[in-house]
Design a protein around this motif. Sequence first.
Motif, PDB file in Angstrom:
ATOM      1  N   LEU A 119      34.090   3.708  20.237  1.00 49.31           N
ATOM      2  CA  LEU A 119      35.520   3.397  20.137  1.00 49.31           C
ATOM      3  C   LEU A 119      35.814   2.259  19.168  1.00 49.31           C
ATOM      4  O   LEU A 119      36.707   2.403  18.309  1.00 49.31           O
ATOM      5  CB  LEU A 119      36.076   3.090  21.530  1.00 49.31           C
ATOM      6  CG  LEU A 119      36.066   4.278  22.507  1.00 49.31           C
ATOM      7  CD1 LEU A 119      36.598   3.853  23.870  1.00 49.31           C
ATOM      8  CD2 LEU A 119      36.882   5.437  21.953  1.00 49.31           C
ATOM      9  N   PRO A 120      35.141   1.098  19.239  1.00 44.33           N
ATOM     10  CA  PRO A 120      35.428   0.045  18.242  1.00 44.33           C
ATOM     11  C   PRO A 120      35.119   0.493  16.821  1.00 44.33           C
ATOM     12  O   PRO A 120      35.867   0.176  15.888  1.00 44.33           O
ATOM     13  CB  PRO A 120      34.519  -1.115  18.681  1.00 44.33           C
ATOM     14  CG  PRO A 120      34.224  -0.867  20.113  1.00 44.33           C
ATOM     15  CD  PRO A 120      34.173   0.621  20.257  1.00 44.33           C
ATOM     16  N   CYS A 121      34.009   1.225  16.647  1.00 47.02           N
ATOM     17  CA  CYS A 121      33.658   1.705  15.306  1.00 47.02           C
ATOM     18  C   CYS A 121      34.725   2.656  14.777  1.00 47.02           C
ATOM     19  O   CYS A 121      35.151   2.549  13.619  1.00 47.02           O
ATOM     20  CB  CYS A 121      32.298   2.385  15.353  1.00 47.02           C
ATOM     21  SG  CYS A 121      31.749   3.048  13.768  1.00 47.02           S
ATOM     22  N   ALA A 122      35.162   3.589  15.610  1.00 44.34           N
ATOM     23  CA  ALA A 122      36.168   4.564  15.183  1.00 44.34           C
ATOM     24  C   ALA A 122      37.502   3.888  14.886  1.00 44.34           C
ATOM     25  O   ALA A 122      38.181   4.238  13.910  1.00 44.34           O
ATOM     26  CB  ALA A 122      36.340   5.629  16.262  1.00 44.34           C
ATOM     27  N   TYR A 123      37.882   2.918  15.720  1.00 42.17           N
ATOM     28  CA  TYR A 123      39.159   2.241  15.481  1.00 42.17           C
ATOM     29  C   TYR A 123      39.118   1.458  14.170  1.00 42.17           C
ATOM     30  O   TYR A 123      40.097   1.479  13.402  1.00 42.17           O
ATOM     31  CB  TYR A 123      39.477   1.302  16.639  1.00 42.17           C
ATOM     32  CG  TYR A 123      40.717   0.478  16.405  1.00 42.17           C
ATOM     33  CD1 TYR A 123      41.981   1.049  16.511  1.00 42.17           C
ATOM     34  CD2 TYR A 123      40.629  -0.864  16.048  1.00 42.17           C
ATOM     35  CE1 TYR A 123      43.122   0.303  16.270  1.00 42.17           C
ATOM     36  CE2 TYR A 123      41.770  -1.618  15.812  1.00 42.17           C
ATOM     37  CZ  TYR A 123      43.011  -1.033  15.913  1.00 42.17           C
ATOM     38  OH  TYR A 123      44.145  -1.783  15.671  1.00 42.17           O
ATOM     39  N   ALA A 124      38.009   0.762  13.902  1.00 41.87           N
ATOM     40  CA  ALA A 124      37.899   0.000  12.654  1.00 41.87           C
ATOM     41  C   ALA A 124      37.985   0.929  11.446  1.00 41.87           C
ATOM     42  O   ALA A 124      38.652   0.611  10.452  1.00 41.87           O
ATOM     43  CB  ALA A 124      36.595  -0.785  12.642  1.00 41.87           C
TER      44      ALA A 124
END
Length: 302
Positions: free
Chosen positions: A99-104
Motif C-alpha cells: 500500500l505505501p509503495c503503490a500510493y507513492a
Amino acid sequence: MTSRSQSQPRRGGDRAFDIANTIFVVLVTILIGYPLVFIAAASISDPQAVDSGRVWLWPVDVTLDGYRRVFAESSIWRGYANTILYTVVGVVVHLLITLPCAYALSRKELVGRKGITWYILFTMLFSGGLIPTYLVVKSLGMLDTIWAIVIPGATGAWSILVARAFFKQSVPDELTEAARMDGANDIQIFFRMALPLAAPIIATLGLFHGVGLWNEYFKALIYLSSPDKYPLQLILREILIISQDASQGSDAGSASSNADQIRLAGLIKYAVMIVASVPLLIIYPFLQRFFTKGVLIGSVKE
C-alpha cells in the motif's frame, strides 16, 4: 416520475441478450460449482461407489471414516494453527509493503516514478529463479522459520500496479493539493485520506495473497525442516502419501486388510480437499461486497 426508458418495452434484441447472458452465467456456475459438489459428496461416499461412477451430486453409502482418519491426526490441528499464523502475518506484511509503495507511485510529485514503475514491471516478467532465491533465504538466516514462508513473495508487481491504479482513481491530485493547503503532509494524507478509501483494494489484495499463502506448500517443502512448523497443506500431503503407500504396499497383510487400506486412502483423498478448502469458502462471502465496490469505483461519475 417514471423515466422514458423505463416506460418503453424492451426490444427483442435486449431480451435475447438477457436470455443468452443468463444461460451463459448458469453454465459457468455449473462448471465451477459441480467439482466442489462432487468432491463434497465423494468425501462421505464409499470409494467403490465413486470409482464405479454412481456418485454424481448426492453421496452414496455415506461414511465419515475419511474425516475421522484425517482429524485423528494431531498434526492436522498444528498445521491449521501454523497456516493461520503464516497467512495472517503474510497478509499484514504484504499490505504494509504494497500500500505505501503503490500510493507513492500514484503521486505525480514522486521523482522517477516512471522508472521505478518500469523496474517493478520488469520483475513481473523475469525472476532470479529457485536456486538464487534459496541461497538468499539461507544467507539471511530464514531457513526453517516463519519468515521463509512470509518474506519471499511478500509483494509483487501485480499487487503494486493494481493498488497504484486504485489510488490514482480514488485519491485525485486535487484532493491531495487541498489537503496540503490545509497543512497536511504526505504521511497524514496517506493515513487519514487514502487508507480510509482503500477498504476495497485492501480486502481484494489481502484475500488474493491470503489464498496463495493458505494453499502454499512448495515453500514449506523447500525451506522448512521441522515437522512442527509445517503448514496444513504439507501435512495433508504427507497424510495422503502415507495412506496411498500403505494401500499399495506388498506387505499389507491379509487381502481384507489391504482392501480396507485402499478404501481408506480413497476416502482421505477427498476429505483432505474439503478440510483445506472450507475455511476459504467461509471467509469469501464476507469480503465479496468489497470486490463489487472495487469494480464499480470510477465507473459512474457523480
